[in-house]
Design a protein around this motif. Structure first.
Motif, PDB file in Angstrom:
ATOM      1  N   VAL A  19       0.650  48.502  -7.090  1.00 11.61           N
ATOM      2  CA  VAL A  19       1.630  48.004  -6.127  1.00 11.61           C
ATOM      3  C   VAL A  19       1.703  48.993  -4.967  1.00 11.61           C
ATOM      4  N   GLU A  20       1.639  48.461  -3.752  1.00 13.17           N
ATOM      5  CA  GLU A  20       1.787  49.282  -2.548  1.00 13.17           C
ATOM      6  C   GLU A  20       2.713  48.570  -1.576  1.00 13.17           C
ATOM      7  N   ARG A  21       3.436  49.336  -0.801  1.00 16.50           N
ATOM      8  CA  ARG A  21       4.230  48.800   0.312  1.00 16.50           C
ATOM      9  C   ARG A  21       3.537  49.220   1.597  1.00 16.50           C
ATOM     10  N   ARG A  22       3.375  48.272   2.504  1.00 17.25           N
ATOM     11  CA  ARG A  22       2.698  48.531   3.774  1.00 17.25           C
ATOM     12  C   ARG A  22       3.624  48.184   4.925  1.00 17.25           C
ATOM     13  N   THR A  23       3.464  48.912   6.040  1.00 18.82           N
ATOM     14  CA  THR A  23       4.283  48.661   7.226  1.00 18.82           C
ATOM     15  C   THR A  23       3.434  48.381   8.458  1.00 18.82           C
ATOM     16  N   SER A  24       2.114  48.351   8.288  1.00 23.01           N
ATOM     17  CA  SER A  24       1.226  48.058   9.416  1.00 23.01           C
ATOM     18  C   SER A  24       0.038  47.241   8.932  1.00 23.01           C
TER      19      SER A  24
END
Length: 66
Positions: A19-24
């Motif tokens: 699981v990863e959170r990305r902002t771009s």
């Protein structure tokens, strides 16, 4: 950065869930040039591009483009 500008990406491998959170914006594929790289035989070099436009996250199929 607001919560709306964050996308959570999850995928399963033999080792379990990642699981990863990305902002771009980022690309998904076998050789995603340091973005989100998958080590799966059925995945093309560059499978998809994920990007934020007008406050919405979009996924573009790259048809295995290099």
């Amino acid at each position: 950065m607001t919560q709306q500008n964050t996308i959570q990406v999850s995928w399963m491998t033999n080792e379990g869930e990642h699981v990863e959170r990305r902002t771009s914006a980022f690309c998904i594929g076998l050789d995603a040039r340091g973005q989100l790289s998958l080590d799966e035989q059925q995945v093309e070099v560059a499978q998809a591009a994920v990007f934020l436009r007008d406050g919405q996250w979009w996924v573009r199929n790259l048809d295995g483009a290099a």
